[in-house]
Scaffold this active site. Structure first.
Site, PDB file in Angstrom:
ATOM      1  N   SER A   1      10.358   2.710   5.678  1.00 12.73           N
ATOM      2  CA  SER A   1       8.907   2.604   5.824  1.00 12.73           C
ATOM      3  C   SER A   1       8.303   3.900   6.344  1.00 12.73           C
ATOM      4  CB  SER A   1       8.543   1.469   6.790  1.00 12.73           C
ATOM      5  OG  SER A   1       8.929   0.225   6.260  1.00 12.73           O
TER       6      SER A   1
ATOM      7  N   CYS B   1       0.820  -1.214   0.000  1.00 12.60           N
ATOM      8  CA  CYS B   1       0.000   0.000   0.000  1.00 12.60           C
ATOM      9  C   CYS B   1       0.852   1.261   0.000  1.00 12.60           C
ATOM     10  CB  CYS B   1      -0.939   0.009   1.204  1.00 12.60           C
ATOM     11  SG  CYS B   1      -0.097  -0.112   2.790  1.00 12.60           S
ATOM     12  N   ASN B   2       2.093   1.163   0.462  1.00 14.20           N
ATOM     13  CA  ASN B   2       2.943   2.346   0.544  1.00 14.20           C
ATOM     14  C   ASN B   2       4.083   2.372  -0.469  1.00 14.20           C
ATOM     15  OD1 ASN B   2       1.738   3.926   2.563  1.00 14.20           O
ATOM     16  ND2 ASN B   2       2.547   2.590   4.150  1.00 14.20           N
TER      17      ASN B   2
ATOM     18  N   GLN C   1       5.753  -5.541   8.939  1.00 13.14           N
ATOM     19  CA  GLN C   1       5.044  -6.171   7.817  1.00 13.14           C
ATOM     20  C   GLN C   1       5.873  -6.184   6.538  1.00 13.14           C
ATOM     21  OE1 GLN C   1       1.283  -4.311   6.915  1.00 13.14           O
ATOM     22  NE2 GLN C   1       0.493  -6.109   5.854  1.00 13.14           N
TER      23      GLN C   1
ATOM     24  N   HIS D   1      19.199   0.155  -1.150  1.00 15.28           N
ATOM     25  CA  HIS D   1      17.783   0.506  -1.007  1.00 15.28           C
ATOM     26  C   HIS D   1      16.961  -0.724  -0.614  1.00 15.28           C
ATOM     27  CE1 HIS D   1      13.996   2.591  -1.736  1.00 15.28           C
ATOM     28  NE2 HIS D   1      13.608   1.539  -2.422  1.00 15.28           N
TER      29      HIS D   1
END
Length: 436
Positions: free
Chosen positions: A107, A50-51, A114, A97
């Site tokens: 994050s 989602c990110n 997660q 990275h």
């Protein structure tokens, strides 16, 4: 060959863009197939959360690979493609990275757990799809190992950096195991919801909710399979609770010392009653701390925990980055000495030496060609060479670490006379430097 990552994340793209690139497993498999069929890339992994959405690739030729990548991503993204949303990293920057991502240092919430599982799942999906080989098998396994190592060597994943999570951690210090705890949440706003979510994540089976608006209390309780207590009756339930978390907008104390003292005469539990007051202005009269068997934390206590943890988490992040640099150096050495790599380099270089010599002889016989035409012949010869070598290289890679490894090395060297010195052998070997 060159390592490449092209992606977007919470730092570069708003949520309305990120959600368009949050691919399902079937969509990821389709994209992996597209790149597997490409002549420009030998390995591919797609991480989609989602990110962030990130495409990791091994390009056969840097320039051709970057050009093909841009075309492919524009085709996949369609009208939503805008270059300012994306970042591209190559070589060691790509590897660094990936290790930062797997360690949750990149994050939205540093230390969240997660992302490591998501990286692991993305790698296994690509491996199952046949789009990884020796290089990405080595790099992604190292990234997973690094992520685990940082979680065990630092406390980065265990420091609360929000008021709601700090509230739960303080409660657990007094109560311990939440699996049998009786928990009452007073208030049905955003902070109450976040705290309830943290409680359930830490093992609480359910919660009781009360609010001046009974409907709002029902809405919150329904989200967590909880139960509703009428606001006028909450003090009677609170005295036999283990934890009471309050976050209302009341302009005065809703839990007064004298009322609580009277109610506590009916308390049947020996353990302390933990009151966590997140509200501003405060919901709980600070004088309740004078009562026996009552523990009170207010917003300042919680904020102090958060501030301390943020500083400690920053220290953990710096320690984690040091560990990542150590793993990058070790990985560089492993890649440099991959057992089958020397054979692959010699095979590539011999074909390239022959290609260059034949093209040079051909061009001498065709002086009428323009510089552009000569360049096209050069490019065509390179593409033919990569076409011829693609399947042998894939099969050599597949043999790495298996019982067939030694046989493959010997057979390839013998069939193509890689160990023989003759007029067609290149003078020196090129070194595939993945780190540039």
């Amino acid at each position: 060959m060159q390592l490449i990552v092209l992606g977007l994340n919470h730092k570069t793209a708003p949520v309305e863009i990120r959600e368009k690139f949050n691919f399902s497993r079937s969509r990821i498999k389709h994209i992996l197939r597209l790149f597997r069929e490409s002549d420009d890339f030998s390995e591919t992994v797609l991480v989609s959360t989602c990110n962030r959405t990130e495409l990791y690739l091994v390009a056969q030729e840097p320039e051709d690979g970057m050009a093909s990548l841009q075309i492919a991503v524009k085709r996949i993204a369609g009208k939503t493609f805008k270059s300012e949303y994306f970042y591209t990293l190559t070589g060691v920057h790509c590897v660094r990275h990936l290790l930062l991502v797997a360690s949750s240092l990149d994050s939205l919430i540093v230390g969240e757990g997660q992302i490591l599982s998501q990286v692991k799942d993305a790698y296994h999906l690509a491996r199952t799809a046949g789009t990884t080989s020796t290089l990405f098998n080595t790099i992604f396994n190292q990234a997973i190992t690094t992520g685990k190592r940082i979680r065990t060597r630092t406390q980065i994943a265990y420091r609360s950096v929000s008021v709601s999570s700090a509230a739960v951690d303080l409660a657990m210090k007094v109560v311990g195991d939440l699996s049998k705890a009786d928990i009452l949440v007073i208030g049905a706003g955003k902070m109450s919801e976040l705290t309830a979510r943290h409680l359930l994540d830490k093992g609480a089976p359910s919660i009781f909710v009360t609010n001046r608006s009974y409907d709002h209390a029902q809405e919150l309780a329904a989200k967590f399979n909880g139960s509703v207590i009428r606001f006028d009756d909450f003090i009677d339930h609170a005295v036999n609770a283990d934890i009471v978390i309050t976050s209302t907008g009341a302009p005065h104390y809703i839990i007064q010392r004298d009322r609580l003292a009277l109610a506590l005469e009916e308390r049947q539990k020996a353990n302390p009653l933990v009151l966590i007051d997140i509200a501003v202005p405060r919901d709980v009269d600070p004088e309740v701390t004078r009562l026996k068997n009552v523990v009170l934390y207010n917003i300042d206590d919680l904020q102090n925990v958060v501030d301390t943890n943020k500083e400690l988490r920053n220290q953990d992040a710096e320690a984690a980055k040091t560990l990542i640099e150590e793993d990058i150096l070790a990985l560089k050495e492993r890649l440099r000495y991959l057992s089958l790599r020397p054979v692959m380099v010699r095979l590539h270089d011999k074909f390239d030496f022959l290609r260059e010599r034949i093209v040079a002889k051909t061009l001498k016989k065709m002086p009428e060609l323009t510089e552009e035409q000569q360049h096209k012949i050069e490019v065509m010869s390179e593409r033919l060479m990569y076409k011829f070598l693609r399947d042998p290289m894939i099969n050599i890679n597949k043999a790495a670490g298996t019982e067939e490894e030694e046989h493959v090395k010997k057979d390839i060297s013998r069939f193509f006379m890689l160990n023989d010195k003759d007029e067609d052998e290149p003078d020196d070997e090129k070194n595939y430097n993945y780190w540039n």
